[in-house]
Design a protein around this motif. Sequence first.
Motif, PDB file in Angstrom:
ATOM      1  N   ILE A  52      43.885  42.632  51.987  1.00 15.95           N
ATOM      2  CA  ILE A  52      43.244  41.308  51.488  1.00 15.95           C
ATOM      3  C   ILE A  52      43.307  40.234  52.584  1.00 15.95           C
ATOM      4  O   ILE A  52      42.572  39.201  53.163  1.00 15.95           O
ATOM      5  CB  ILE A  52      42.874  40.412  50.395  1.00 15.95           C
ATOM      6  CG1 ILE A  52      42.839  41.692  48.574  1.00 15.95           C
ATOM      7  CG2 ILE A  52      42.814  39.129  49.828  1.00 15.95           C
ATOM      8  CD1 ILE A  52      41.368  42.105  48.524  1.00 15.95           C
ATOM      9  N   ARG A  92      32.918  35.761  50.717  1.00 16.86           N
ATOM     10  CA  ARG A  92      33.802  35.334  49.304  1.00 16.86           C
ATOM     11  C   ARG A  92      34.151  37.036  49.182  1.00 16.86           C
ATOM     12  O   ARG A  92      33.424  37.811  49.206  1.00 16.86           O
ATOM     13  CB  ARG A  92      33.020  35.355  48.234  1.00 16.86           C
ATOM     14  CG  ARG A  92      32.714  33.841  47.661  1.00 16.86           C
ATOM     15  CD  ARG A  92      32.231  33.184  46.731  1.00 16.86           C
ATOM     16  NE  ARG A  92      31.005  33.748  46.811  1.00 16.86           N
ATOM     17  CZ  ARG A  92      29.800  33.306  45.427  1.00 16.86           C
ATOM     18  NH1 ARG A  92      31.138  32.929  44.283  1.00 16.86           N
ATOM     19  NH2 ARG A  92      29.396  33.978  45.527  1.00 16.86           N
ATOM     20  N   LEU A  93      35.602  37.597  48.663  1.00 17.25           N
ATOM     21  CA  LEU A  93      36.004  38.235  47.692  1.00 17.25           C
ATOM     22  C   LEU A  93      36.147  39.083  46.734  1.00 17.25           C
ATOM     23  O   LEU A  93      36.088  37.979  45.873  1.00 17.25           O
ATOM     24  CB  LEU A  93      37.634  38.350  48.860  1.00 17.25           C
ATOM     25  CG  LEU A  93      37.471  38.865  50.347  1.00 17.25           C
ATOM     26  CD1 LEU A  93      38.383  38.853  49.978  1.00 17.25           C
ATOM     27  CD2 LEU A  93      36.858  40.000  50.969  1.00 17.25           C
ATOM     28  N   THR A  94      35.294  39.935  46.952  1.00 21.96           N
ATOM     29  CA  THR A  94      35.243  40.580  44.781  1.00 21.96           C
ATOM     30  C   THR A  94      35.800  41.989  45.155  1.00 21.96           C
ATOM     31  O   THR A  94      36.222  42.185  45.687  1.00 21.96           O
ATOM     32  CB  THR A  94      34.349  40.154  43.996  1.00 21.96           C
ATOM     33  OG1 THR A  94      34.259  40.154  42.895  1.00 21.96           O
ATOM     34  CG2 THR A  94      32.894  40.898  44.832  1.00 21.96           C
ATOM     35  N   HIS A  99      47.520  46.080  46.868  1.00 21.49           N
ATOM     36  CA  HIS A  99      46.048  45.636  48.276  1.00 21.49           C
ATOM     37  C   HIS A  99      46.615  43.979  49.147  1.00 21.49           C
ATOM     38  O   HIS A  99      45.579  43.725  49.814  1.00 21.49           O
ATOM     39  CB  HIS A  99      44.623  45.640  47.305  1.00 21.49           C
ATOM     40  CG  HIS A  99      44.135  46.514  46.722  1.00 21.49           C
ATOM     41  ND1 HIS A  99      43.933  47.605  47.058  1.00 21.49           N
ATOM     42  CD2 HIS A  99      44.069  46.374  45.391  1.00 21.49           C
ATOM     43  CE1 HIS A  99      43.413  48.374  46.311  1.00 21.49           C
ATOM     44  NE2 HIS A  99      44.338  47.912  44.756  1.00 21.49           N
ATOM     45  N   ALA A 145      40.360  43.308  45.033  1.00 21.31           N
ATOM     46  CA  ALA A 145      40.193  41.441  45.093  1.00 21.31           C
ATOM     47  C   ALA A 145      40.856  41.261  44.229  1.00 21.31           C
ATOM     48  O   ALA A 145      41.868  40.134  43.636  1.00 21.31           O
ATOM     49  CB  ALA A 145      39.312  40.822  45.413  1.00 21.31           C
ATOM     50  N   ALA A 192      37.198  46.733  48.071  1.00 22.47           N
ATOM     51  CA  ALA A 192      37.087  45.194  48.491  1.00 22.47           C
ATOM     52  C   ALA A 192      35.433  44.877  48.585  1.00 22.47           C
ATOM     53  O   ALA A 192      35.150  45.410  49.172  1.00 22.47           O
ATOM     54  CB  ALA A 192      37.839  44.759  48.918  1.00 22.47           C
ATOM     55  N   SER A 197      37.080  35.401  43.352  1.00 21.99           N
ATOM     56  CA  SER A 197      36.241  37.049  42.947  1.00 21.99           C
ATOM     57  C   SER A 197      35.897  37.402  41.174  1.00 21.99           C
ATOM     58  O   SER A 197      35.236  37.901  41.543  1.00 21.99           O
ATOM     59  CB  SER A 197      37.858  38.051  42.721  1.00 21.99           C
ATOM     60  OG  SER A 197      38.374  37.666  42.365  1.00 21.99           O
ATOM     61  N   THR A 208      44.685  41.935  43.191  1.00 23.33           N
ATOM     62  CA  THR A 208      45.280  41.061  44.071  1.00 23.33           C
ATOM     63  C   THR A 208      45.588  40.091  42.970  1.00 23.33           C
ATOM     64  O   THR A 208      46.164  39.239  43.321  1.00 23.33           O
ATOM     65  CB  THR A 208      44.496  41.262  45.538  1.00 23.33           C
ATOM     66  OG1 THR A 208      44.494  42.240  45.466  1.00 23.33           O
ATOM     67  CG2 THR A 208      46.043  40.325  46.050  1.00 23.33           C
ATOM     68  N   GLU A 209      44.861  39.033  43.013  1.00 18.78           N
ATOM     69  CA  GLU A 209      44.259  37.768  42.238  1.00 18.78           C
ATOM     70  C   GLU A 209      44.906  37.892  40.999  1.00 18.78           C
ATOM     71  O   GLU A 209      45.660  36.649  40.913  1.00 18.78           O
ATOM     72  CB  GLU A 209      42.902  37.131  42.159  1.00 18.78           C
ATOM     73  CG  GLU A 209      42.219  36.779  43.375  1.00 18.78           C
ATOM     74  CD  GLU A 209      40.649  36.201  43.464  1.00 18.78           C
ATOM     75  OE1 GLU A 209      40.706  35.548  42.139  1.00 18.78           O
ATOM     76  OE2 GLU A 209      40.408  35.557  44.094  1.00 18.78           O
ATOM     77  N   ARG A 265      40.492  38.872  55.060  1.00 15.22           N
ATOM     78  CA  ARG A 265      40.359  36.576  54.975  1.00 15.22           C
ATOM     79  C   ARG A 265      40.490  36.182  56.652  1.00 15.22           C
ATOM     80  O   ARG A 265      40.194  35.754  56.909  1.00 15.22           O
ATOM     81  CB  ARG A 265      41.458  36.142  53.889  1.00 15.22           C
ATOM     82  CG  ARG A 265      41.091  36.361  52.404  1.00 15.22           C
ATOM     83  CD  ARG A 265      41.847  35.417  51.634  1.00 15.22           C
ATOM     84  NE  ARG A 265      41.327  35.630  50.139  1.00 15.22           N
ATOM     85  CZ  ARG A 265      40.875  35.530  49.482  1.00 15.22           C
ATOM     86  NH1 ARG A 265      39.602  34.866  49.963  1.00 15.22           N
ATOM     87  NH2 ARG A 265      40.604  35.932  48.550  1.00 15.22           N
TER      88      ARG A 265
END
Length: 830
Positions: free
Chosen positions: A222, A239-241, A218, A245, A74, A463, A248-249, A226
């Motif tokens: 994540i 921000r997460l990428t 994950h 990430a 991540a 992400s 997960t999204e 957060r």
Amino acid sequence: MARWLTRWVRFCWERPRSIVAGTLLLAGISAVYAALEARIDSDFSKLLRPSADLTWYRHDQAFKAAFPSFQQNAIIVLEGTDFEPLRAAARQLRDRLREDTRIAVVRAPGVHPFLDAHAWWYIPLDRIPEWMDGVQRNYGPLLRVGEFPTLTELAYTLADQARATPGLPLPEVLAGLLHGWRDSAESVQAYPALTPEPPHRELLLVQGQRRFDQALPHAELIAVLRQHLETLPAGVTGRLTGEAALATEEIAAALSGIELAGSISLLLLAAILWWGLRSLSLMAAIFTLLAVGVPLTLALAVLVVGSFNTLALIFIIMFFGLGVDFAVHFVVAAVAADDTGAPRLSPVAAAASTGPALALCLLTTTLGFLSFWPTPYRGLGELGVMSALGMLVAFVLTASFLPALLRLLPNRRRSLPTLPLDRPLPRAVAMGNLLLAVLLVPLALELRFDFSVLALRNPAAESMQALRDLQADGQVTDYSLHVLVPDVERAEQLAADLEDHPLVATAVTVSSLVPAEQDAKAALLEPLCGWRTELEIVPVDELPDAAIWAEARAYLEAARDAFADADRSAVDRFLGATAQLDDRDRLAASSVIGRQLERALTEIDTRLRAAPVRVATLPDELLEPFRGVDGRWLVRLQAAKPLTTPQAIDEFVTALEPLVPNYAGRAVIEAGVGALVVTSFQTAATLALATIGLVLLFVLRSLRDALLVLLPVIASLVVTLAAAQLAGLTLNMANILVVPLIVGLGVDTGVHIVHRHRQQGGLDSASGAGTRRAVLISGLTTLGTFASLSLSPHRGAASIGLLFLIAISALLWFAYWVLPGLLSTRARRT
């Protein structure tokens, strides 16, 4: 087959309570077994089984072996308008994450202590004179306050500085003391910070535990990240990428889409069945069959497949859409038999009339589902196995559980409602439809395959937006091209060779961490060494008396208008906060000022004594992203334009392949996987059509009838692909499964129509109309079930729904109107 099915259905019809009770008991046991033994394997890398002979696969495995800690990371992207507070926030977040036992690896290369200690070497040579001018502005105030570090001396120095340079910002050392004179945790700088051009970003790479036995492997990582991002100070956003990430999204969107589609499909299924059957008893029987079939199929899948991959989670929707077909054809045939004069529902007669067609549909549909099993696309292969098992369960339940259930349920309606069943198309119109399908073949062949995983992900997701921003900013991401070389010298040579390549923005090697022009910088910075020896912080044991302190405050207040606007507000706060201090408070504040200045000078000492940077002097944590565990070194090639489309990926990888000794990275994987999926698709389609065609020839003993059965399949595929091309859709890693499904579905409709025609010499009888009714109802239920996927937030699942919407509509048209028109023409000729 007809005799065997008739005997078995009669057996079940005569023992309804035993059959229903036994089936329900078996379903309950299956549900418990599946709940206890079912396992999810959400490791995306297992969805395909590439051959070890593939070059890109060997390179990718070598890269993963050399850099195991850089897989499935991540990436935290911190951003802020002010550079130094952003870096401070990055350091604090790094330290908090490293203290969290739930996180395995944390890297924050941009704020590594080594880089901080050697920061002056990284100042661009042309900006060093500017920076040294700022140092000179801090020298006098630092020397003055350092000789007598008290609030009194600070007030006098502030006032004198403002009078000497009215309207200009305070030097960094005075601004820091003005803000942090009573907080020993505040950091005071004795030199100016050279702020780079915005955007200001700091990246943290994080790796945590992956749980591939859960749908979201994950999810814990994540969630933890957060929680930590909520503690960021004002002015700094995170921000997460990164692959963790992004995945997960994507999976979360797919799961929520399946839940939504499941609910909608059940509602649509109920509405269509009510429209076509108008019988609560018949509907209850069909829904009960579906409810019983799901745990039975899951239990069989656990026994045969073992763990379920994330792609196989769509099975539930498929079972609703396809498993209902057997029940609908059987129920319609049973009611049609009742209309001929039987006193009640006639499942036995239905078994004799439609049983062989259902058995043939089971075989052909199963072959269509299993067509992906011999290919490297393991994800679709396992989904096909589960679907084939589902069809087997649906067939067995239709031939046993459904007759027994119909015997027990009350049934007051003796006939089916009248539906707007149009007559088959005239011969000329039917032939015109076939000609149109032929003319659409060139357009269908233009439909392209988008192998990029990014095509399945929501472009508006956090992400994805962060990934695009990093690529646009030229940052190294998972989609950079990674090349392994034996030593640093070859890495530098490769980087130099590719530096002018039009498709390469940057070639990053470990030498990118070594500042340029260090000898020239050393000559310019040398005077600072002597400057530091003149500075010494002298602690104070006693303070000036109160009268001198009051005089210093008055002197500062009189100089208030000479300060810059931002500093004037800070001066006002300083005067207000120091108005009521007693001697003990002023002594404590002086102690804080002394400690802050000591830390500032220690930082200066550290940086002045920092030796020139060489690769050999870099710490292991900074070397790790470039030096593999096998001793080879990494060159990272960043594309000149974002690799967010298959065209950009293919162009980048194809152009650089002959120029590098090996290559790895997400771009390479997706290009290689895309080619593998296309090959799998071609193999599966060929295998499905060939095996189904042979089965039809063997059973029907007529080449013409076999071709007529396949007619709706081929025509629907052509129309679907052509319509998708016109609509701007593409095939992707998810919706490519529509093709083998259409083969299975299309064969089913053709089998029922042709079987009834062969059985009675036409489709004009009551049973022939009943067959067309069943085709229409089952087609609409399948259409409603799969079309509900188009509402999914997951782009891949939504594209499956859209393609099915087109495909089932085309299939219904060719099976319900075109094929009967051709068969009616054949009957007249006969």
